[in-house]
Design an enzyme around this catalytic site. Structure first.
Site, PDB file in Angstrom:
ATOM      1  N   MET A  59       0.839  -1.186   0.000  1.00 59.03           N
ATOM      2  CA  MET A  59       0.000   0.000   0.000  1.00 59.03           C
ATOM      3  C   MET A  59       0.883   1.247   0.000  1.00 59.03           C
ATOM      4  O   MET A  59       1.969   1.242   0.582  1.00 59.03           O
ATOM      5  CB  MET A  59      -0.877  -0.021   1.259  1.00 59.03           C
ATOM      6  CG  MET A  59      -1.834   1.127   1.383  1.00 59.03           C
ATOM      7  SD  MET A  59      -2.695   1.091   2.977  1.00 59.03           S
ATOM      8  CE  MET A  59      -3.648  -0.410   2.801  1.00 59.03           C
ATOM      9  N   CYS A  60       0.412   2.300  -0.642  1.00 56.08           N
ATOM     10  CA  CYS A  60       1.163   3.557  -0.634  1.00 56.08           C
ATOM     11  C   CYS A  60       0.188   4.723  -0.479  1.00 56.08           C
ATOM     12  O   CYS A  60      -1.025   4.538  -0.480  1.00 56.08           O
ATOM     13  CB  CYS A  60       2.008   3.701  -1.894  1.00 56.08           C
ATOM     14  SG  CYS A  60       1.086   3.914  -3.417  1.00 56.08           S
ATOM     15  N   THR A  61       0.731   5.911  -0.323  1.00 60.30           N
ATOM     16  CA  THR A  61      -0.100   7.103  -0.220  1.00 60.30           C
ATOM     17  C   THR A  61       0.025   7.918  -1.498  1.00 60.30           C
ATOM     18  O   THR A  61       1.071   7.930  -2.145  1.00 60.30           O
ATOM     19  CB  THR A  61       0.302   7.980   0.978  1.00 60.30           C
ATOM     20  OG1 THR A  61       1.679   8.310   0.857  1.00 60.30           O
ATOM     21  CG2 THR A  61       0.051   7.279   2.288  1.00 60.30           C
TER      22      THR A  61
END
Length: 185
Positions: A59-61
């Site tokens: 997951m990333c932002t």
């Protein structure tokens, strides 16, 4: 012979244009409501790059902001090994609200981006047709305002990805991580 070749090229171009038109765009798209911080929850793609890196992805932002010209500045921060990497992209608006274009300075690939569906407060589903000299690919992203999203939204992402011709091994719900999340304020 030449007429046949031109006919084939014309049909190929028509097919490409039809494929781009077949991806829906959010009705009454409101760009200002799309801005802010998102978590990339899901990623689906039939690109070779995705197939090679899939097992490493987390997951990333992503921070989305509007430029003075009305384009979108998209900044993604993601873990790569023991480092946090940041990628900035400028999505240029088109005449159709919710549709953008982007050309990768690194690879020269052309991206036709569609904001397919969003309620702005929980999720956004984005589909991209990518064209480069070696061929074309499809990518679907699922963004969330929080690190978790309802099973209904995850199923919507999976179903839409399949409708775009992606197979189950090309669809990934990204594993959660806390790494690099604080770096993208």
């Amino acid at each position: 012979m030449q007429a046949t070749l031109l006919s084939i090229l014309g049909l190929a171009l028509l097919g490409t244009l039809h494929a781009q038109d077949s991806i829906p765009v959010q009705t009454d798209f409101q760009q200002d409501k799309l801005t802010g911080k998102w978590y990339t929850i899901g990623l689906a793609s039939n690109s070779n790059w995705f197939k090679e890196k899939r097992h490493l992805m987390k997951m990333c932002t992503t921070i989305i902001s509007t430029t003075a010209e009305g384009n979108l500045e998209v900044t993604s921060t993601y873990p790569k090994g023991d480092q946090c990497m940041t990628r900035n992209s400028l999505y240029t608006k088109t005449e159709q609200p919710g549709r953008f274009s982007y050309t990768s300075p690194r690879w020269g690939s052309k991206h036709n981006i569609h904001v397919v569906d969003t309620n702005y407060e929980e999720y956004a589903l984005v589909a991209t047709q990518i064209s480069k000299s070696t061929g074309s690919s499809t990518m679907v992203l699922l963004y969330s305002r929080t690190k978790e999203l309802s099973p209904e939204h995850l199923e919507m992402f999976t179903r839409f990805s399949r409708e775009q011709g992606l197979t189950d091994d090309e669809i990934l719900i990204l594993p959660q991580t806390d790494k690099c999340m604080a770096d993208a304020a």
